[in-house]
Design a protein around this motif. Structure first.
Motif, PDB file in Angstrom:
ATOM      1  N   ARG A  82       0.848  -1.199   0.000  1.00  0.00           N
ATOM      2  CA  ARG A  82       0.000   0.000   0.000  1.00  0.00           C
ATOM      3  C   ARG A  82       0.884   1.249   0.000  1.00  0.00           C
ATOM      4  N   PRO A  83       0.458   2.318  -0.689  1.00  0.00           N
ATOM      5  CA  PRO A  83       1.281   3.533  -0.745  1.00  0.00           C
ATOM      6  C   PRO A  83       1.356   4.290   0.574  1.00  0.00           C
ATOM      7  N   ASP A  84       0.333   4.153   1.412  1.00  0.00           N
ATOM      8  CA  ASP A  84       0.280   4.888   2.677  1.00  0.00           C
ATOM      9  C   ASP A  84       0.259   3.890   3.829  1.00  0.00           C
ATOM     10  N   PRO A  85       1.287   3.912   4.701  1.00  0.00           N
ATOM     11  CA  PRO A  85       1.317   2.962   5.820  1.00  0.00           C
ATOM     12  C   PRO A  85       0.096   3.058   6.728  1.00  0.00           C
ATOM     13  N   ALA A  86      -0.498   4.247   6.836  1.00  0.00           N
ATOM     14  CA  ALA A  86      -1.678   4.385   7.694  1.00  0.00           C
ATOM     15  C   ALA A  86      -2.835   3.524   7.191  1.00  0.00           C
ATOM     16  N   MET A  87      -2.876   3.286   5.861  1.00  0.00           N
ATOM     17  CA  MET A  87      -3.927   2.450   5.283  1.00  0.00           C
ATOM     18  C   MET A  87      -3.671   0.966   5.505  1.00  0.00           C
ATOM     19  N   ALA A  88      -2.474   0.631   5.958  1.00  0.00           N
ATOM     20  CA  ALA A  88      -2.088  -0.777   6.086  1.00  0.00           C
ATOM     21  C   ALA A  88      -2.309  -1.328   7.487  1.00  0.00           C
ATOM     22  N   ARG A  89      -2.861  -0.530   8.372  1.00  0.00           N
ATOM     23  CA  ARG A  89      -2.954  -0.973   9.778  1.00  0.00           C
ATOM     24  C   ARG A  89      -3.840  -2.209   9.955  1.00  0.00           C
ATOM     25  N   GLU A  90      -4.955  -2.282   9.243  1.00  0.00           N
ATOM     26  CA  GLU A  90      -5.823  -3.453   9.389  1.00  0.00           C
ATOM     27  C   GLU A  90      -5.138  -4.705   8.849  1.00  0.00           C
ATOM     28  N   ASP A  91      -4.414  -4.564   7.735  1.00  0.00           N
ATOM     29  CA  ASP A  91      -3.648  -5.694   7.217  1.00  0.00           C
ATOM     30  C   ASP A  91      -2.616  -6.150   8.246  1.00  0.00           C
ATOM     31  N   ALA A  92      -1.929  -5.178   8.845  1.00  0.00           N
ATOM     32  CA  ALA A  92      -0.891  -5.507   9.825  1.00  0.00           C
ATOM     33  C   ALA A  92      -1.480  -6.173  11.061  1.00  0.00           C
ATOM     34  N   ARG A  93      -2.628  -5.686  11.511  1.00  0.00           N
ATOM     35  CA  ARG A  93      -3.270  -6.297  12.698  1.00  0.00           C
ATOM     36  C   ARG A  93      -3.647  -7.745  12.410  1.00  0.00           C
ATOM     37  N   ALA A  94      -4.203  -7.983  11.229  1.00  0.00           N
ATOM     38  CA  ALA A  94      -4.588  -9.352  10.866  1.00  0.00           C
ATOM     39  C   ALA A  94      -3.361 -10.252  10.803  1.00  0.00           C
ATOM     40  N   ALA A  95      -2.292  -9.750  10.201  1.00  0.00           N
ATOM     41  CA  ALA A  95      -1.056 -10.530  10.091  1.00  0.00           C
ATOM     42  C   ALA A  95      -0.447 -10.794  11.455  1.00  0.00           C
ATOM     43  N   LEU A  96      -0.494  -9.802  12.333  1.00  0.00           N
ATOM     44  CA  LEU A  96       0.070  -9.963  13.674  1.00  0.00           C
ATOM     45  C   LEU A  96      -0.661 -11.060  14.444  1.00  0.00           C
ATOM     46  N   SER A  97      -1.986 -11.080  14.330  1.00  0.00           N
ATOM     47  CA  SER A  97      -2.771 -12.110  15.009  1.00  0.00           C
ATOM     48  C   SER A  97      -2.393 -13.499  14.505  1.00  0.00           C
ATOM     49  N   VAL A  98      -2.263 -13.644  13.179  1.00  0.00           N
ATOM     50  CA  VAL A  98      -1.895 -14.939  12.600  1.00  0.00           C
ATOM     51  C   VAL A  98      -0.480 -15.321  13.028  1.00  0.00           C
ATOM     52  N   GLY A  99       0.423 -14.343  13.020  1.00  0.00           N
ATOM     53  CA  GLY A  99       1.809 -14.620  13.398  1.00  0.00           C
ATOM     54  C   GLY A  99       1.923 -15.141  14.812  1.00  0.00           C
ATOM     55  N   ARG A 100       1.135 -14.560  15.719  1.00  0.00           N
ATOM     56  CA  ARG A 100       1.195 -15.001  17.121  1.00  0.00           C
ATOM     57  C   ARG A 100       0.538 -16.361  17.309  1.00  0.00           C
ATOM     58  N   ILE A 101      -0.561 -16.596  16.603  1.00  0.00           N
ATOM     59  CA  ILE A 101      -1.240 -17.886  16.733  1.00  0.00           C
ATOM     60  C   ILE A 101      -0.393 -19.009  16.129  1.00  0.00           C
ATOM     61  N   SER A 102       0.226 -18.729  14.983  1.00  0.00           N
ATOM     62  CA  SER A 102       0.995 -19.764  14.288  1.00  0.00           C
ATOM     63  C   SER A 102       2.415 -19.910  14.829  1.00  0.00           C
ATOM     64  N   GLY A 103       2.823 -18.971  15.677  1.00  0.00           N
ATOM     65  CA  GLY A 103       4.177 -19.034  16.227  1.00  0.00           C
ATOM     66  C   GLY A 103       5.251 -18.738  15.198  1.00  0.00           C
ATOM     67  N   ASP A 104       4.944 -17.850  14.246  1.00  0.00           N
ATOM     68  CA  ASP A 104       5.904 -17.482  13.203  1.00  0.00           C
ATOM     69  C   ASP A 104       6.541 -16.148  13.576  1.00  0.00           C
ATOM     70  N   PRO A 105       7.770 -16.143  14.133  1.00  0.00           N
ATOM     71  CA  PRO A 105       8.378 -14.887  14.578  1.00  0.00           C
ATOM     72  C   PRO A 105       8.700 -13.949  13.424  1.00  0.00           C
ATOM     73  N   ASP A 106       8.985 -14.486  12.236  1.00  0.00           N
ATOM     74  CA  ASP A 106       9.266 -13.626  11.085  1.00  0.00           C
ATOM     75  C   ASP A 106       8.028 -12.808  10.720  1.00  0.00           C
ATOM     76  N   LEU A 107       6.877 -13.476  10.670  1.00  0.00           N
ATOM     77  CA  LEU A 107       5.630 -12.792  10.370  1.00  0.00           C
ATOM     78  C   LEU A 107       5.270 -11.814  11.477  1.00  0.00           C
ATOM     79  N   GLU A 108       5.451 -12.220  12.728  1.00  0.00           N
ATOM     80  CA  GLU A 108       5.115 -11.348  13.856  1.00  0.00           C
ATOM     81  C   GLU A 108       5.950 -10.075  13.832  1.00  0.00           C
ATOM     82  N   ALA A 109       7.266 -10.193  13.598  1.00  0.00           N
ATOM     83  CA  ALA A 109       8.133  -9.015  13.580  1.00  0.00           C
ATOM     84  C   ALA A 109       7.772  -8.075  12.440  1.00  0.00           C
ATOM     85  N   THR A 110       7.511  -8.635  11.253  1.00  0.00           N
ATOM     86  CA  THR A 110       7.157  -7.808  10.099  1.00  0.00           C
ATOM     87  C   THR A 110       5.845  -7.077  10.353  1.00  0.00           C
TER      88      THR A 110
END
Length: 549
Positions: free
Chosen positions: A130-158
């Motif tokens: 996305r061109p604007d990071p502020a627009m990416a917050r919902e994507d990031a929140r969804a990814a963070l939840s998956v990263g923590r549930i799946s135990g993927d530290p690479d995904l969680e950090a990103t």
């Protein structure tokens, strides 16, 4: 026997990749491909070439890997190749249609895989594109939840870094910086599996620190990152992005190393015809040239990049230095209209006030200073508050209100000192010296002297010359002769001390965690600045003068 050789070769290649031995890793994967057309070897070779900054070949190899994985029905590694290709085509080659095509392929593959981290990587990649990071917050929140549930530290950090950057861009600075701090903990605690994530996170944290006007935070993380790389032996991890690498060196006051990285990155982009991954190195190098007082060089660097958002501030500063105040004002007004408000407006408003004072439009400068005060009050961010005090103090001095100027500039100095931002504090001290030159010349001489020392320390020659000229005009002591240690930057003084220990360039590089070429560059600068003819003379000088008597 072939299968065993392939298996061993792939293991060795992965081991070398993890150890950041990029050339050796590439050779290991090429050896496998000489035996058998193995998709995993194409994939590993592509990753090694990416670190070696051979992006075109890296893309070709990972495309071959994708095709091979698909033939074998290996959807998970094919998915990873597809999302990576989606980003590279967008960020480096600027090919949006091709990027969208690869992202669509990744979505299709993810739909056939069991629920797992892939849906999180889709979300975070969508956000990164996305061109604007502020627009990416919902994507990031969804990814963070998956990263923590799946135990993927690479995904969680990103996801943490992207969410933090987006939160800062949306104006919630404190919460955003906490998120990027957590991402950096994951990176430096040794939790990652993919070294590329180190680069992604460091780039986003660098950008977040810049958008939050928080160079002191970047400087603090820089120390942790360097210690991590020293402890793990992975010094090459600093090579993920030339502009971000330079930003890290700038935060630590090492202007020479930052200059080397920016020059090198500019050359590589020009040769390859690629886009910059983040802030264009020409814009950052132009800012550095302005610090050095090299206005014409800065102007040449910006040719062709003037309308880029990340280059506009430097372009306006060059126009101001050249006396083109009308153009500088127009550029700044245009950019301020795009960013609306928040921290991104802080440096733009500060420079606009300078332009308006140069135009003798005190009323407009005062209104701009008030707008900056409002941004500082809204964000409660220390750097913004310091910038508002500095601008308001300079405007008050311009209007002849010396008492108000001194009060605001004193506040700016205190904040920048607390934030460990010596260049900003020095700018405030120089402004205070200029304000007090008639009413209190003794204090003005002192403040100009302190500012001069700080500018010399950083290698900001242009600003140092201004401070020295003011101090001379006020009857203060002139700078000492050409062999004065004050002419050397902090990093150059460190190199000089190592010369006193008869260290070679390679030994200096190892001690300071820099390249041998950068060490050689520092030695050349020392010889030129001190008017010395050889390393031997530099060693003798260092033994006589490098430490207080």
């Amino acid at each position: 026997m072939v299968d065993a050789a392939v298996s061993e070769g792939l293991k060795e290649g992965e081991r070398l990749l993890f150890s950041t031995e990029w050339v050796a890793a590439a050779s290991a994967f090429e050896s496998v491909l000489a035996i058998h057309d193995e998709p995993a070897a194409h994939d590993g070779l592509g990753r090694a070439l990416w670190w070696l900054r051979d992006v075109d070949r890296a893309i070709a190899e990972r495309t071959a890997a994708y095709a091979g994985f698909r033939r074998l029905g290996q959807d998970a590694p094919a998915f990873r190749a597809a999302v990576w290709l989606a980003r590279e085509y967008a960020e480096v080659l600027g090919s949006e249609p091709v990027s969208r095509g690869w992202f669509a392929r990744a979505e299709g593959l993810a739909s056939r895989l069991p629920d797992g981290a892939e849906v999180g990587w889709l979300a975070v990649t969508r956000g990164l594109l996305r061109p604007d990071p502020a627009m990416a917050r919902e994507d990031a929140r969804a990814a963070l939840s998956v990263g923590r549930i799946s135990g993927d530290p690479d995904l969680e950090a990103t996801a943490l870094a992207l969410l933090g950057l987006g939160t800062i861009s949306a104006g919630e600075v404190s919460d955003g910086m906490t998120l990027v701090d957590e991402a950096m903990v994951v990176v430096t605690a040794g939790e990652l599996h993919d070294r590329m994530v180190f680069g992604d996170v460091c780039c986003m944290v660098t950008r977040a620190s810049e958008e939050a006007c928080d160079a002191s935070r970047l400087s603090q993380w820089n120390k942790i990152v360097l210690r991590f790389m020293q402890r793990t032996g992975h010094l090459a991890l600093l090579q993920f992005c030339g502009t971000c690498c330079a930003e890290i060196f700038l935060a630590s006051g090492d202007i020479a190393s930052a200059e080397d990285w920016l020059t090198k990155t500019l050359h590589e982009l020009d040769q390859a015809g690629h886009r910059a991954r983040c802030v264009h190195p020409a814009a950052k190098l132009a800012e550095l040239r302005l610090l050095q007082g090299r206005v014409e060089d800065a102007s040449r660097l910006l040719a062709g990049f003037e309308d880029r958002p990340d280059a506009l501030l430097a372009t306006a500063a060059v126009r101001l230095a050249a006396g083109d105040t009308a153009v500088a004002a127009a550029l700044l007004h245009r950019r301020i209209g795009h960013v609306v408000g928040g921290l991104l407006a802080v440096p733009l408003l500060a420079l606009l006030a300078e332009v308006q004072m140069a135009q003798s439009d005190a009323g407009q400068a005062l209104e701009t200073a008030k707008r900056l005060d409002e941004v500082a009050a809204e964000t409660h961010w220390p750097k913004a508050i310091g910038a508002s005090h500095l601008t308001a103090g300079r405007v008050a001095a311009h209007l002849g209100d010396i008492a108000a100027a001194q009060e605001r500039l004193d506040s700016a100095i205190a904040i920048f000192d607390e934030l460990n931002m010596p260049l900003e504090a020095a700018r405030a001290r120089l402004s205070l010296a200029e304000a007090l030159r008639d009413s209190d010349p003794e204090v003005a001489v002192h403040e100009a002297g302190v500012a001069l020392a700080a500018f010399d320390e950083a290698g900001a020659a242009g600003m140092a010359d201004k401070a020295a000229a003011l101090r001379r005009a006020l009857g203060g002591p002139a700078r000492t002769g050409p062999k004065a240690l004050g002419l050397l930057s902090r990093r150059e003084r460190e190199v000089l001390e190592l010369l006193a220990e008869a260290k070679t360039n390679a030994e200096i590089a190892d001690r300071l965690f820099i390249s041998a070429k950068t060490a050689e560059h520092h030695v050349s600068n020392i010889l030129a600045k001190l008017h010395l003819r050889s390393r031997g003379e530099a060693t003798g000088f260092a033994l006589r003068h490098s430490r207080p008597e």
